[in-house]
Design an enzyme around this catalytic site. Structure first.
Site, PDB file in Angstrom:
ATOM      1  CG  HIS A  49      42.642  38.348  40.435  1.00  0.00           C
ATOM      2  ND1 HIS A  49      42.932  37.411  41.385  1.00  0.00           N
ATOM      3  CD2 HIS A  49      43.081  37.829  39.264  1.00  0.00           C
ATOM      4  CE1 HIS A  49      43.527  36.377  40.826  1.00  0.00           C
ATOM      5  NE2 HIS A  49      43.628  36.600  39.552  1.00  0.00           N
TER       6      HIS A  49
HETATM    7  C1  T46 Z   1      44.819  34.057  37.978  1.00  0.00           C
HETATM    8  C2  T46 Z   1      44.173  32.888  38.589  1.00  0.00           C
HETATM    9  C3  T46 Z   1      43.588  31.960  37.568  1.00  0.00           C
HETATM   10  C4  T46 Z   1      53.251  34.857  42.720  1.00  0.00           C
HETATM   11  O1  T46 Z   1      54.100  35.353  43.445  1.00  0.00           O
HETATM   12  N1  T46 Z   1      53.601  34.454  41.447  1.00  0.00           N
HETATM   13  C5  T46 Z   1      52.698  33.929  40.611  1.00  0.00           C
HETATM   14  O2  T46 Z   1      53.081  33.594  39.467  1.00  0.00           O
HETATM   15  C6  T46 Z   1      51.340  33.798  41.042  1.00  0.00           C
HETATM   16  C7  T46 Z   1      50.293  33.225  40.085  1.00  0.00           C
HETATM   17  C8  T46 Z   1      50.996  34.194  42.288  1.00  0.00           C
HETATM   18  N2  T46 Z   1      51.937  34.727  43.116  1.00  0.00           N
HETATM   19  C9  T46 Z   1      51.580  35.100  44.470  1.00  0.00           C
HETATM   20  C10 T46 Z   1      50.604  36.248  44.563  1.00  0.00           C
HETATM   21  C11 T46 Z   1      49.845  35.958  45.820  1.00  0.00           C
HETATM   22  O3  T46 Z   1      50.538  36.479  46.933  1.00  0.00           O
HETATM   23  O4  T46 Z   1      50.905  33.994  45.062  1.00  0.00           O
HETATM   24  C12 T46 Z   1      49.873  34.452  45.908  1.00  0.00           C
HETATM   25  C13 T46 Z   1      48.543  33.837  45.506  1.00  0.00           C
HETATM   26  O5  T46 Z   1      48.105  34.389  44.281  1.00  0.00           O
HETATM   27  P1  T46 Z   1      46.579  34.798  44.020  1.00  0.00           P
HETATM   28  O6  T46 Z   1      45.914  35.149  45.275  1.00  0.00           O
HETATM   29  O7  T46 Z   1      46.550  35.784  42.924  1.00  0.00           O
HETATM   30  O8  T46 Z   1      46.019  33.373  43.534  1.00  0.00           O
HETATM   31  P2  T46 Z   1      44.654  33.034  42.824  1.00  0.00           P
HETATM   32  O9  T46 Z   1      44.537  31.574  42.809  1.00  0.00           O
HETATM   33  O10 T46 Z   1      43.529  33.839  43.382  1.00  0.00           O
HETATM   34  O11 T46 Z   1      44.870  33.573  41.290  1.00  0.00           O
HETATM   35  C14 T46 Z   1      45.767  32.899  40.425  1.00  0.00           C
HETATM   36  C15 T46 Z   1      46.669  33.887  39.674  1.00  0.00           C
HETATM   37  O12 T46 Z   1      47.333  34.744  40.621  1.00  0.00           O
HETATM   38  C16 T46 Z   1      45.896  34.754  38.725  1.00  0.00           C
HETATM   39  O13 T46 Z   1      46.795  35.397  37.835  1.00  0.00           O
HETATM   40  O14 T46 Z   1      44.385  34.537  36.942  1.00  0.00           O
HETATM   41  O15 T46 Z   1      45.033  32.151  39.465  1.00  0.00           O
END
Ligand code: T46
Length: 284
Positions: A49
């Site tokens: 993303h």
């Molecule tokens: C990024 C990369 C480097 C939250 O509720 N609060 C938070 O602060 C974060 C970071 C995530 N979430 C929730 C959103 C999703 O439902 O946790 C779940 C997993 O997040 P995501 O699928 O976006 O995780 P990654 O590892 O793909 O991405 C993360 C960060 O979300 C993103 O900002 O830049 O790490």
């Protein structure tokens, strides 16, 4: 410019062990509003993303992982495997995380609170966002025909009928009237007014304060039934302060010297200078 920007995080430790201090706006180029950490990720890739505004710094506290950063036109890889380097990730950069070691602990410092609306999780939507024209909030752009990647800077006025191509740079303090067509990759420097009846083809360069005209016998409050057509053909450049009389054709790749007063058509590749402008040579 490289997409990979690594911030040094000096180890203040001594014989007792390592110590790294992190402070908002000191080394980290934003106020830290949130931090999160990623761990126990094996055989999985993450990310996929971009963010619209969020800035982050990712620090691999333990183990290693590999980031792919992509700004829509280029991709770069970087392996994080030390707590003494932070990877700065700006907004509008597509990021993927791969090859997490079993023991990887990835700390991420974020400039904003969590906001799902700031995520772009579809790659095509990301490309559309990256390519969107940039229209400075201090400009007055009434036309909706503005091509991808075009930039329009402060105090520019573009009337609703004008059509502007892609990847143009329209500098501060310009005016573009309605019956104007601007091609792709055109540069218009500051202080230029493009009146009705003027066409600038692809790759044209208009220097600062170039004067276009569109009425051979101007009288206040008297308008011609139609304006003579002036065309600056593909690849032509017009130097600073040149004046172009109405209804002129400036041929492909022609070069108009600074301050020239162009009173008649200019052939392809001609270099013209002076007042009235004369042909001094050819570019090829
Ligand atoms: C990024 C990369 C480097 C939250 O509720 N609060 C938070 O602060 C974060 C970071 C995530 N979430 C929730 C959103 C999703 O439902 O946790 C779940 C997993 O997040 P995501 O699928 O976006 O995780 P990654 O590892 O793909 O991405 C993360 C960060 O979300 C993103 O900002 O830049 O790490």
């Amino acid at each position: 410019m490289s997409l990979v920007s690594l911030i040094d995080l000096p180890d203040l430790g001594d014989e007792r062990g390592g110590l790294i201090a992190i402070e908002s706006n000191q080394g980290i180029p934003f106020e830290i509003k949130r931090l999160y950490y990623i761990f126990n990720t094996t055989n999985q890739a993450r990310g996929f993303h971009a963010h619209i505004n969020l800035k982050q710094v990712a620090i691999c506290l333990k183990g290693s992982c590999r980031f792919i950063l992509d700004d829509g036109s280029k991709k770069e890889h970087v392996v994080l495997n030390t707590a003494t380097k932070g990877l700065l990730i700006e907004g509008l950069v597509w990021r993927e995380m791969h090859d997490f070691s079993e023991d990887c602990v990835l700390l991420v410092l974020a400039s904003e609170h969590y906001d799902e609306a700031d995520y772009i999780r579809d790659y095509d939507a990301f490309l559309r966002e990256v390519d969107k024209p940039f229209i400075h909030p201090l400009s007055d752009v009434q036309s909706i025909k503005i091509g991808q990647k075009t930039k329009i800077w402060q105090y520019s006025v573009i009337l609703s009928g004008a059509s502007i191509g892609g990847n143009c740079n329209i500098c501060a303090h310009t005016l573009i009237e309605n019956d104007v067509v601007v091609g792709n990759n055109v540069t218009i420097k500051s202080g230029v007014y493009i009146w009705d009846g003027i066409t600038l083809e692809d790759d044209v360069f208009i220097g600062p304060c170039v004067v276009f005209t569109n009425d051979k016998k101007p009288r206040s409050k008297q308008y011609p039934t139609e304006f003579p057509q002036t065309i600056v053909e593909k690849g032509a450049s017009i130097g600073a302060n040149a004046t172009i009389l109405p209804g002129i054709r400036i041929g492909q790749n022609a070069l108009i010297g600074a301050g020239a007063v162009v009173t008649k058509d200019v052939p392809n590749n001609a270099i013209v200078v002076g007042n009235p402008a004369y042909i001094k040579g050819y570019t090829e």
